[in-house]
Enzyme design. Structure first.
Site, mmCIF file in Angstrom:
data_model
loop_
_atom_site.group_PDB
_atom_site.id
_atom_site.type_symbol
_atom_site.label_atom_id
_atom_site.label_comp_id
_atom_site.label_asym_id
_atom_site.label_seq_id
_atom_site.Cartn_x
_atom_site.Cartn_y
_atom_site.Cartn_z
ATOM 1 N N ARG A 98 3.642 27.115 87.240
ATOM 2 C CA ARG A 98 4.846 27.080 88.074
ATOM 3 C C ARG A 98 5.083 25.730 88.740
ATOM 4 N NH1 ARG A 98 5.494 32.906 91.157
ATOM 5 N NH2 ARG A 98 5.466 34.217 89.288
ATOM 6 N N ASP A 122 15.177 35.069 103.870
ATOM 7 C CA ASP A 122 14.123 34.821 102.886
ATOM 8 C C ASP A 122 13.558 33.431 103.150
ATOM 9 O OD1 ASP A 122 13.336 36.241 100.008
ATOM 10 O OD2 ASP A 122 12.924 34.081 100.055
#
Length: 282
Positions: A42, A150
């Site tokens: 990632r 978030d």
């Protein structure tokens, strides 16, 4: 430095520990050793973007004063922003019952406050808004606020846009799709999909928020959705979070967690267990 060289960079143990420690300090994200391959995969694109030769150089950068701006990108890369419309539908059934009970008070001037903590790409708060409007078509005219937060600013921006490709629309019935969305035709190379109508988008306020840091909210909530978030936290971090959630929940409020999440010894934190993964203040 060639792209091939960068793409083949491997994550050494010292770099893994430095990244894992920073992720824990910044966001409470707990990364086990078995996640090393995932982290390597990632974060490789961040090395490419920054033009860094290897993970050791990347770690040196994120630990420097100039590398502070990279921290949100690192956390964004390591968090899993997967959601679905009407995920864990029993929670929305419970929400519908709560709304039906509160409607007389709302129409008499009362208010309803809902927080979607860890809202990801916006499917959860939109599901909340659709549930409310399904039970009371005039809900958007009442004193209602849905806060959606978030830690990842990029998914907050996506959620604000409210445009979802066809592959992300599962869970929305044909009737709700026709009522709350319009067909969206993508530009060349993009994906066609659906755009949320202003009727439901206008019910939601989106803001980035790190749950481990200061919360700007001062008023209490009737409902808190915090689903599939604390699963990434260790027990110590969770135990610091529950009292803060309890403080922001009204005495007759409801806290929803994800299907694999639990509050250990809920009474210790002022909660009692309701329906599955549903908690209410004592």
């Amino acid at each position: 430095m060639s792209a091939t060289r960068l793409a083949s960079s491997t994550l050494d143990s010292d770099s893994f520990r430095a990244i894992a420690d920073l992720a824990y300090r910044e966001s409470g994200l707990t990364l086990a050793d078995k996640k090393a391959t995932m982290i390597q995969s990632r974060l490789r694109h961040r090395l490419r973007i920054l033009g860094l030769p290897d993970f050791a150089a990347y770690c040196a950068y994120i630990q420097s004063e100039n590398g502070q701006e990279e921290h949100p990108h690192l956390i964004s890369a390591l968090t899993t922003n997967v959601s679905h419309f009407f995920r864990e539908s029993h929670h929305f059934d419970t929400l519908g019952k709560l709304v039906a009970k509160r409607l007389p008070d709302l129409r008499a001037g009362g208010c309803l406050r809902i927080w979607s903590a860890g809202c990801s790409n916006g499917q959860e708060p939109l599901s909340i808004a659709m549930t409310l409007l399904d039970h009371a078509p005039d809900m958007h005219k009442l004193d209602l606020r849905i806060l959606a937060t978030d830690i990842d600013a990029s998914v907050i921006n996506f959620a604000r846009e409210g445009v979802y490709p066809d592959r992300l629309m599962s869970g929305v019935s044909d009737e709700m799709r026709a009522r709350f969305f319009t067909r969206h035709t993508a530009s060349a190379g993009g994906e066609s999909g659906y755009a949320a109508k202003s009727e439901i988008k206008g019910m939601i306020r989106y803001n980035p928020l790190n749950l481990l840091k200061e919360w700007p909210m001062r008023s209490q909530f009737d409902v808190i959705f915090c689903r599939n978030v604390v699963i990434y936290f260790d027990v110590e971090t969770q135990c610091r979070l529950w009292p803060r959630m309890h403080q922001l929940l009204r005495p007759d409020g409801v806290l929803f967690l994800g299907h694999s999440e639990r509050i250990a010894q809920p009474e210790k934190f002022g909660f009692r267990v309701g329906e599955p993964t549903t908690y209410r203040p004592l």
